[in-house]
Motif scaffolding. Structure first.
Motif, PDB file in Angstrom:
ATOM      1  N   ASP A  47      55.480   5.304  34.431  1.00 36.36           N
ATOM      2  CA  ASP A  47      55.778   3.996  33.844  1.00 36.36           C
ATOM      3  C   ASP A  47      56.282   4.111  32.419  1.00 36.36           C
ATOM      4  N   GLY A  75      58.052   2.263  39.805  1.00 36.30           N
ATOM      5  CA  GLY A  75      57.030   2.251  38.755  1.00 36.30           C
ATOM      6  C   GLY A  75      57.571   2.533  37.378  1.00 36.30           C
ATOM      7  N   LYS A  93      53.118  -1.735  43.302  1.00 30.12           N
ATOM      8  CA  LYS A  93      54.522  -1.673  42.899  1.00 30.12           C
ATOM      9  C   LYS A  93      55.381  -2.599  43.757  1.00 30.12           C
ATOM     10  N   ALA A 110      61.119  -1.399  39.580  1.00 29.56           N
ATOM     11  CA  ALA A 110      59.722  -1.773  39.812  1.00 29.56           C
ATOM     12  C   ALA A 110      59.116  -0.976  40.956  1.00 29.56           C
ATOM     13  N   SER A 128      55.003  -6.075  42.371  1.00 31.84           N
ATOM     14  CA  SER A 128      55.729  -6.295  41.116  1.00 31.84           C
ATOM     15  C   SER A 128      57.233  -6.363  41.338  1.00 31.84           C
ATOM     16  N   CYS A 129      57.677  -5.968  42.517  1.00 29.59           N
ATOM     17  CA  CYS A 129      59.101  -6.009  42.859  1.00 29.59           C
ATOM     18  C   CYS A 129      59.469  -7.416  43.302  1.00 29.59           C
ATOM     19  N   ASN A 137      50.514  -1.500  48.094  1.00 32.68           N
ATOM     20  CA  ASN A 137      51.013  -0.859  46.881  1.00 32.68           C
ATOM     21  C   ASN A 137      51.338  -1.916  45.828  1.00 32.68           C
TER      22      ASN A 137
END
Length: 530
Positions: free
Chosen positions: A211, A233, A61, A230, A64-65, A59
């Motif tokens: 988002d 999303g 997401k 994050a 991005s975390c 994923n």
């Protein structure tokens, strides 16, 4: 048989438009076992496979975390800790000191006796029926444990509870909230959680739908919030605290950032406020809180009040007041203002991080929304029951007249006094270091000093592919064994550099830590001076 298979698959391909290559279709029935096996085998080998689980297929997401609390510096610190066990002579220090997180007991803070006695009796209630227990535990803890266990179905902490938490414990917490604020609490507004973080994650899942949904979040901030946003999303909409005025929160800054978000097509759903601040250590004044409440009402924003450090106040000039109390004193009832307040057993003078207890109090939201929150809580069945009990004890500790009160207050006051002294030691030490400024710590468990780094250090950091404050913290770790976290992991005004450090070590240990940092800092600045 082969002709029969070809006919079947040809008809399937024509009728499904090659759908069987993307997902397994219903395999046609045949009369004989060999034919069925042959058809299954055909589809098995001709279907497109899902890609294997790799870093490029998980994923996005999750990618991005990010969390500075468990980032590069901490990973390296743990590696150095292992080297000390095998080849201690390879390093210029004898221990790794984790000053990066507010984990009190891992840094030597002792637990509160009354809390642990009650928990021990609840974990093993058979002790309550034994006569010798009166010689080992205080009468207060025995009485409290009996009362708690009597209210728990099955008389055990090993069973599931209601998804919102045990009813009697929620009632005790609501009572404690009422005593704290002077306005009665409602246990139906209480959701018991595994620490404050699980409550934060639940609210982000509830609010963020795409988002284009944004959350106003302070800079600097606890990485929990940016990570949670994050993962769902959403969009983090930053607002900057003013370092020059003690990390104050200006409502005009909120309006500016809100308007910019709207102009960018972001629908802002909520405002996050940390009081006392993490990592900044400021305590909000009542008037400032009133302004924030009116801002949220005017802009139809949900206020997410992170109040986990409410017991950690170190200034005589300010005191903690909950947003709930401010809202009630302004005349807003339970249904008039949208507010979710978070609390935890991990902070304060109790510091029970491993117990994973906490609550969120949800007021002002539509009853149908609360029902959806209850459904979300039900997915996880319940929070851990031991943490629930501890949260009820934190909100209802021994009071004047109770047998344990004197010992309890002595333990509590000693811990808070030590934290107060530690914060002042740190601020005084940092102010003496060249290029370092540090605001007073009014509350919380952290300092967030600002460092002006020489251009040569900035160049060296870039050549090593690091942010400048990460480079500084990495050098500090490799030289002294002291773990701090770079400000870039918490957000900061561009062009400024900070690091976060806890005030938890004992005064004796803190003196040693600060001496090492001062020595390192002087050598670092000389090495990279312009």
């Amino acid at each position: 048989m082969r002709r029969a298979l070809q006919a079947i698959t040809s008809n399937l391909a024509a009728s499904t438009g090659q759908l069987y290559r993307r997902r397994l279709p219903s395999v046609p029935r045949t009369d004989t076992l060999p034919e069925r096996l042959l058809i299954h085998r055909y589809f098995f080998f001709s279907a497109e496979r899902s890609p294997p689980i790799t870093i490029s297929t998980i994923n996005p997401k999750v990618l991005s975390c990010d969390s500075a609390v468990h980032g590069e510096i901490v990973t390296r610190a743990k590696r150095l800790q292992q080297i000390l066990l095998t080849k201690p002579s390879d390093l210029p220090f004898s221990e790794v000191i984790f000053c990066n997180v507010d984990d009190p007991q891992s840094l030597g803070q002792q637990p509160i006796t009354f809390f642990r006695e009650v928990l021990a009796l609840c974990d093993h209630p058979e002790l309550l029926d034994k006569g010798e227990v009166h010689g080992l535990f205080s009468l207060d803890s025995i009485t409290r444990a009996k009362s708690i266990m009597k209210s728990i179905p099955g008389r055990t902490v090993g069973g599931y509870s209601d998804s919102k938490g045990i009813r009697s414990l929620r009632a005790a917490i609501a009572e404690g909230i009422g005593i704290r604020d002077g306005f009665s609490g409602n246990m139906e507004d209480i959701f018991l959680t595994d620490g404050a973080s699980s409550g934060v994650h639940m609210m982000m899942r509830l609010m963020i739908t795409s988002d284009r949904d944004g959350i106003l979040c302070p800079i600097p901030h606890d990485p929990l919030y940016s990570a949670s946003i994050a993962l769902q999303g959403g969009a983090l909409v930053p607002y900057y605290l003013n370092e020059s005025t003690g990390w104050s929160l200006d409502v005009n800054e909120l309006r500016l950032r809100l308007e910019a978000a709207f102009a960018a097509g972001i629908h802002v759903r909520a405002l996050v406020v940390s009081n006392p601040g993490n990592p900044t250590g400021q305590v909000l004044a009542d008037q400032n809180q009133r302004e924030i409440i009116e801002f949220c009402r005017d802009e139809h924003l949900l206020l997410l009040a992170d109040e986990v450090y409410q017991e950690n106040i170190y200034t005589n000039k300010k005191y903690f007041t909950s947003f709930r109390k401010i809202a009630r004193s302004m005349g807003y009832g339970e249904d008039d203002f949208n507010l979710v307040s978070f609390h935890s057993v991990s902070k304060g003078y109790y510091g029970e991080c491993g117990m994973r207890g906490g609550y969120m109090e949800v007021t002002g939201l539509d009853s149908r929304v609360k029902q959806q929150l209850y459904k979300m809580a039900s997915v996880n069945l319940c929070s851990n029951v031991t943490g629930q009990i501890l949260m009820s004890l934190v909100m209802n500790p021994p009071r004047v007249g109770d047998g344990s009160y004197a010992h309890f207050t002595e333990e509590r006051d000693n811990i808070l006094s030590s934290l107060d002294q530690g914060s002042k030691m740190c601020v005084d030490a940092f102010k003496k270091m060249k290029g370092v400024t540090c605001n007073e710590v009014e509350g919380g468990l952290y300092l967030f000093p600002s460092i002006k780094l020489p251009n040569a250090a900035l160049t060296a950091a870039r050549s090593n592919g690091m942010e400048a404050d990460t480079f500084y913290c990495r050098k500090l770790l490799d030289t002294t064994g002291i773990v701090t976290l770079p400000g870039s992991g918490f957000g900061q005004v561009p062009g400024t550099w900070h690091f976060r450090m806890t005030i938890l070590p004992s005064q004796q240990k803190m003196a040693e830590i600060l001496s090492r940092i001062a020595d390192f800092h002087m050598k670092f600045m000389n090495e990279y001076r312009n």
